[in-house]
Design a protein around this motif. Sequence first.
Motif, mmCIF file in Angstrom:
data_model
loop_
_atom_site.group_PDB
_atom_site.id
_atom_site.type_symbol
_atom_site.label_atom_id
_atom_site.label_comp_id
_atom_site.label_asym_id
_atom_site.label_seq_id
_atom_site.Cartn_x
_atom_site.Cartn_y
_atom_site.Cartn_z
ATOM 1 N N MET A 1 0.820 -1.204 0.000
ATOM 2 C CA MET A 1 0.000 0.000 0.000
ATOM 3 C C MET A 1 0.865 1.269 0.000
ATOM 4 N N LEU A 2 2.017 1.227 0.637
ATOM 5 C CA LEU A 2 2.905 2.384 0.601
ATOM 6 C C LEU A 2 3.379 2.654 -0.819
ATOM 7 N N VAL A 3 3.818 1.628 -1.512
ATOM 8 C CA VAL A 3 4.291 1.824 -2.887
ATOM 9 C C VAL A 3 3.129 2.170 -3.813
ATOM 10 N N THR A 4 1.957 1.627 -3.548
ATOM 11 C CA THR A 4 0.785 2.024 -4.323
ATOM 12 C C THR A 4 0.544 3.525 -4.175
ATOM 13 N N ALA A 5 0.693 4.045 -2.960
ATOM 14 C CA ALA A 5 0.520 5.483 -2.732
ATOM 15 C C ALA A 5 1.598 6.284 -3.453
ATOM 16 N N VAL A 6 2.836 5.821 -3.383
ATOM 17 C CA VAL A 6 3.947 6.535 -4.022
ATOM 18 C C VAL A 6 3.769 6.566 -5.535
ATOM 19 N N VAL A 7 3.553 5.389 -6.116
ATOM 20 C CA VAL A 7 3.454 5.289 -7.576
ATOM 21 C C VAL A 7 2.142 5.887 -8.073
ATOM 22 N N GLY A 8 1.039 5.558 -7.409
ATOM 23 C CA GLY A 8 -0.258 6.046 -7.850
ATOM 24 C C GLY A 8 -0.347 7.560 -7.810
ATOM 25 N N SER A 9 0.136 8.164 -6.727
ATOM 26 C CA SER A 9 0.099 9.624 -6.646
ATOM 27 C C SER A 9 1.048 10.258 -7.650
ATOM 28 N N GLY A 10 2.132 9.553 -7.970
ATOM 29 C CA GLY A 10 3.044 10.057 -8.992
ATOM 30 C C GLY A 10 2.394 10.071 -10.365
ATOM 31 N N ILE A 11 1.651 9.007 -10.679
ATOM 32 C CA ILE A 11 0.939 8.949 -11.960
ATOM 33 C C ILE A 11 -0.120 10.043 -12.021
ATOM 34 N N ALA A 12 -0.901 10.170 -10.944
ATOM 35 C CA ALA A 12 -1.951 11.189 -10.903
ATOM 36 C C ALA A 12 -1.349 12.586 -11.037
ATOM 37 N N ALA A 13 -0.237 12.834 -10.353
ATOM 38 C CA ALA A 13 0.402 14.144 -10.402
ATOM 39 C C ALA A 13 0.868 14.479 -11.815
ATOM 40 N N ALA A 14 1.461 13.495 -12.496
ATOM 41 C CA ALA A 14 1.932 13.733 -13.859
ATOM 42 C C ALA A 14 0.778 14.036 -14.812
ATOM 43 N N ARG A 15 -0.372 13.432 -14.543
ATOM 44 C CA ARG A 15 -1.535 13.673 -15.405
ATOM 45 C C ARG A 15 -2.222 14.999 -15.084
ATOM 46 N N LEU A 16 -2.270 15.334 -13.797
ATOM 47 C CA LEU A 16 -2.965 16.548 -13.389
ATOM 48 C C LEU A 16 -2.140 17.814 -13.637
#
Length: 227
Positions: A1-16
Amino acid sequence: MLVTAVVGSGIAAARLSPTDVGLQLLENAVATALALGALILVFGPVSGAHLNPVVSAVDWWLGRRFGTGLSVRDLAAYVPAQVAGAVAGAVLADVMFGLPAVTWSRTDRSGANLWLAEVVATAGLVVLVFALARTGRTTAAPAAVGAYIGAAYWFTSSTSFANPAVTVGRTFTDTFAGIAPTSVPGFVAAQLVGGLVAVAALAAWYPHAGHTADAVVVPHPIRESAP
């Protein structure tokens, strides 16, 4: 879940925020810090919230003389679980955002300055965790650890991986938070050195830290009592 947060928020940030790298890093850092604090609250009573192999290894090392902390058997089980969880977390994040489950990262992160940053980030994290345990302030661990990692995103040139398992997991995603497999050995070596630096610092500042190794990251029962 920690890596999901790191990677997922990184993907969202790059898109937003596709044209603003600084804002992407801010979004990634805030999400990671908040998620880390929440995960410590969730998993602390179960396993001590040992999400980091370096923290676990230092816990074993400092506690071995006092019969506290992780045993060798515990450590041998924790580290593969931490790495497997990190890999699964990266895959989960990719799938949630409609990307291929596994794509090796092409983001090179190598250089003496980045390795030094990982030594600093990891040493600071380990010292923080053991200082909290030694002084009886583990209830502050979720906020303190989350705050430290969130800040270290910004005051280190490596953006503070500070965790060998997380480093390995992030090779499985070719996104904002990824790291090329060829960069992993240098990062992991630096993180291990950071652990050794922390041991030396704790010997000077908190010489009896091993007595409270059972409280790292937070106190947890060895076996849950039956209701």
